[in-house]
Enzyme design. Structure first.
Site, short mmCIF file in Angstrom:
data_model
loop_
_atom_site.label_atom_id
_atom_site.label_comp_id
_atom_site.label_asym_id
_atom_site.label_seq_id
_atom_site.Cartn_x
_atom_site.Cartn_y
_atom_site.Cartn_z
N LYS A 22 0.84 -1.20 0.00
CA LYS A 22 0.00 0.00 0.00
C LYS A 22 0.87 1.26 0.00
CE LYS A 22 -1.79 1.66 4.01
NZ LYS A 22 -1.50 3.08 4.23
N ASN A 23 1.88 1.27 0.87
CA ASN A 23 2.65 2.50 1.03
C ASN A 23 3.63 2.76 -0.10
OD1 ASN A 23 1.27 3.03 3.33
ND2 ASN A 23 2.98 2.65 4.75
N ARG A 93 -4.85 10.76 4.48
CA ARG A 93 -3.77 11.75 4.60
C ARG A 93 -2.78 11.66 3.45
NH1 ARG A 93 -2.06 14.34 8.72
NH2 ARG A 93 0.03 13.93 7.97
N CYS A 117 -5.18 13.08 12.82
CA CYS A 117 -5.75 11.76 12.55
C CYS A 117 -5.65 10.96 13.83
CB CYS A 117 -5.01 11.07 11.41
SG CYS A 117 -3.37 10.56 11.85
N ARG A 122 0.34 14.66 13.23
CA ARG A 122 0.94 14.43 11.92
C ARG A 122 0.95 15.66 11.00
NH1 ARG A 122 -1.13 8.57 9.90
NH2 ARG A 122 0.74 8.60 8.63
N VAL A 124 2.41 18.53 8.22
CA VAL A 124 3.10 18.39 6.93
C VAL A 124 4.07 19.54 6.73
CG1 VAL A 124 1.35 16.98 5.76
CG2 VAL A 124 1.12 19.46 5.73
N ASP A 125 4.53 20.12 7.84
CA ASP A 125 5.42 21.29 7.75
C ASP A 125 6.70 21.01 6.97
OD1 ASP A 125 5.78 19.59 10.07
OD2 ASP A 125 7.38 20.93 10.68
N LEU A 126 7.20 19.78 7.06
CA LEU A 126 8.46 19.49 6.37
C LEU A 126 8.27 19.41 4.85
CD1 LEU A 126 9.87 16.90 8.91
CD2 LEU A 126 10.66 19.24 8.55
N ASP A 310 4.61 0.65 12.03
CA ASP A 310 3.45 -0.05 11.49
C ASP A 310 3.36 -1.51 11.94
OD1 ASP A 310 2.56 2.23 10.26
OD2 ASP A 310 3.15 1.67 8.24
N ILE A 332 7.62 7.22 16.97
CA ILE A 332 7.27 7.95 15.74
C ILE A 332 5.98 8.75 15.91
CG2 ILE A 332 6.82 7.72 13.26
CD1 ILE A 332 9.56 6.68 13.84
N ARG A 402 -8.75 -0.53 4.39
CA ARG A 402 -7.85 0.48 3.83
C ARG A 402 -6.49 -0.12 3.51
NH1 ARG A 402 -6.49 4.72 7.68
NH2 ARG A 402 -4.97 4.94 6.01
C1 UD1 Z 1 4.20 6.92 6.44
C2 UD1 Z 1 3.37 5.70 6.19
C3 UD1 Z 1 2.79 5.18 7.51
C4 UD1 Z 1 3.91 4.96 8.51
C5 UD1 Z 1 4.78 6.20 8.64
C6 UD1 Z 1 6.00 6.00 9.52
C7 UD1 Z 1 2.55 6.06 3.95
C8 UD1 Z 1 1.41 6.36 3.07
N1 UD1 Z 1 2.31 6.05 5.27
O1 UD1 Z 1 3.34 7.94 6.98
O2 UD1 Z 1 2.14 3.94 7.24
O3 UD1 Z 1 3.34 4.68 9.78
O4 UD1 Z 1 5.24 6.62 7.34
O5 UD1 Z 1 6.76 4.94 9.03
O6 UD1 Z 1 3.64 5.79 3.49
N2 UD1 Z 1 6.24 14.78 10.69
C9 UD1 Z 1 6.36 16.12 10.96
N3 UD1 Z 1 6.30 16.99 9.92
C10 UD1 Z 1 6.13 16.59 8.63
C11 UD1 Z 1 6.02 15.22 8.36
C12 UD1 Z 1 6.09 14.33 9.41
O7 UD1 Z 1 6.49 16.53 12.11
O8 UD1 Z 1 6.07 17.45 7.74
C13 UD1 Z 1 6.31 13.80 11.80
C14 UD1 Z 1 5.03 13.00 11.96
O9 UD1 Z 1 4.08 13.67 12.75
C15 UD1 Z 1 5.54 11.73 12.62
C16 UD1 Z 1 6.93 11.55 11.99
O10 UD1 Z 1 7.28 12.82 11.46
O11 UD1 Z 1 5.69 11.94 14.00
C17 UD1 Z 1 7.00 10.53 10.87
O12 UD1 Z 1 5.92 10.75 9.98
P1 UD1 Z 1 5.99 10.38 8.43
O13 UD1 Z 1 7.17 9.52 8.16
O14 UD1 Z 1 5.86 11.63 7.65
O15 UD1 Z 1 4.68 9.51 8.27
P2 UD1 Z 1 3.81 9.45 6.96
O16 UD1 Z 1 4.70 9.69 5.79
O17 UD1 Z 1 2.59 10.28 7.12
#
Ligand code: UD1
Length: 422
Positions: A22-23, A93, A117, A122, A124-126, A310, A332, A402
């Site tokens: 899926k991912n 998301r 969520c 979670r 998306v600032d980065l 996961d 995480i 999902r």
């Molecule tokens: C992806 C996976 C999800 C998995 C996760 C961690 C997909 C579709 N989903 O989610 O199944 O559980 O990786 O392996 O691939 N963060 C920030 N700012 C950002 C982005 C992330 O602070 O801009 C934080 C998040 O809140 C979290 C951590 O970074 O605490 C890791 O998140 P991230 O790796 O981005 O998870 P996803 O990509 O959403």
């Protein structure tokens, strides 16, 4: 709403085939937006998140032709909208993954901000910071991310050196996609090393992208003028594989998984062996033999190649019936212990303090009605149900749909007593 009813106590035996990941599928489907000719994918799992992504792309004018065997052709030659609306993003998301490709190819994107969520805030600032470093103008207005490259030469993003202070999987993927069509070279530092990031890079390279270092924490992307379609098979789902491996271990069964790659599951395999399961593998399959005398294991989640978040809930389920005490530390996501209360309803002995759960193994779990809260939490309740005495009813299983393709069918093929109640 559908429920899953599981009669516990049957060891799993047999062979099944693991689906495409899926991912990996979700970001790669979004990568079709970068190409001027159709992208053809195979081994795409039939999951709700995948059909949501198709809907999102169709909304933008992408032609999607999917068959029942996991093949899809995505034609993004004519795009009619650059927008990902709230109604779609709020259900998934991963919709944020259209931001990078839309902006890179069309110089404009409007994507609803994903809200919080179940497993945490979670942000998306980065993703946004990285795109800004590439010259994009980004404003948040009315709950939408408005991103533009219209002021840049040829409306093209500019290559940049981007350091991400947290490892983010979809953040890395979004920026990698954006960089493929940028002017110049982008270096992503502290990039995610997840196998799904690598799979996406391999697909992008087939489409004409110039990417080095995917699979390491420094990814270099030399921007190209345009990308074309290609054919790509989605990598196998290591989390689905891992979930069935834990099921085999917990039920003291023996399961052979085809289309499963042990090299993507080092941390999980190590923990299963530590727990007392026997894990054998060849290049494309993994066989797990469980035991009635499993030992508790300590788990600490961290970015790949460390133990995946996961798989945390599934190992929590294993610890509930193993001998001794296991400590599970989640680093995480801040709110990823929602399965704990439900497992307690089944008789598990778990104490949570902050990001640590201490699980004391009990002799048996007792079937009860529980509620699924997120995808992997739901999977852990299925595992618990497989070993609990009597019947376990899991409500809200749309979460499972999902992310687990044909779950009941696969479990039934392995001898589990599982039925879906509409
Ligand atoms: C992806 C996976 C999800 C998995 C996760 C961690 C997909 C579709 N989903 O989610 O199944 O559980 O990786 O392996 O691939 N963060 C920030 N700012 C950002 C982005 C992330 O602070 O801009 C934080 C998040 O809140 C979290 C951590 O970074 O605490 C890791 O998140 P991230 O790796 O981005 O998870 P996803 O990509 O959403």
């Amino acid at each position: 709403m559908d429920k899953l009813v599981i009669a516990g106590g049957y060891p799993l035996h047999g062979e099944i085939t693991v689906s495409g990941a899926k991912n990996a599928a979700l970001p790669i489907i979004c990568a079709a937006l970068l190409a001027e000719t159709p992208l053809k994918l195979s081994s795409v799992p039939a999951l709700r998140d995948v059909s949501t992504t198709y809907q999102l792309l169709k909304h933008m004018g992408v032609e999607v032709s999917a068959d029942a065997s996991g093949n899809v052709a995505l034609d993004a030659s004519e795009i009619t909208s650059h927008e990902a609306p709230y109604e779609m993003v709020k259900t998934m998301r991963a919709s944020i993954l259209v931001l990078g490709p839309l902006l890179a190819r069309f110089g404009h994107a409007r994507v609803s901000l994903p809200g919080g969520c179940a497993i945490g805030s979670r942000p998306v600032d980065l993703h946004i910071k990285g795109l800004k470093a590439m010259g994009a103008e980004i404003h948040i207005e009315h709950g939408y991310i408005e991103a533009s490259a219209a002021h840049l030469p040829n409306k093209r993003l500019q290559g940049a050196r981007i350091f991400m202070d947290l490892v983010t999987v979809t953040g890395t993927e979004n920026l990698m996609m954006a960089a493929t069509l940028a002017d110049g070279t982008t270096v992503l530092e502290n990039a995610a090393r997840e196998p799904e990031v690598l799979d996406m890079a391999e697909c992008l390279i087939k489409m004409g992208a110039r990417i080095e270092g995917a699979g390491t924490d420094v990814i270099t992307v030399h921007g190209v003028e345009r990308l074309q379609g290609a054919s790509h098979q989605i990598v196998c789902d290591r989390i689905e594989a891992g979930t069935y491996m834990v099921a085999a271990a917990m039920t003291a069964g023996r399961v052979k998984l085809h289309n499963a790659r042990a090299d993507l599951l080092d941390a999980v395999i190590e923990k299963l062996r530590e727990a007392g399961a026997v894990v054998e593998h060849d290049a494309n399959s993994i066989t797990v033999t469980g035991s009635k005398e499993l030992r508790s294991v300590n788990i600490r989640t961290a970015p790949h190649p460390a133990f995946p978040t996961d798989m945390q809930a599934q190992f929590m389920a294993l610890n509930t019936i193993a001998q001794g005490t296991g400590r599970v530390i989640e680093t995480i996501f801040e709110n990823r212990f929602m399965h704990v209360q439900e497992m307690q309803r089944l008789g598990a002995n778990i104490e949570v303090e902050g990001n640590t759960a201490v699980v004391r193994g009990v002799e048996f779990l007792d079937g009860a009605t529980v509620m699924a809260t997120d995808l992997r939490a739901s999977a852990s309740l299925v595992l618990a149900g497989l070993v609990a005495r009597g019947e376990t009813t899991i409500e809200r299983i749309y979460h499972l749909d999902r992310g687990y393709e044909r779950l009941e069918e696969k479990l039934t093929a392995l001898g589990a007593h599982v039925r879906r109640v509409h």
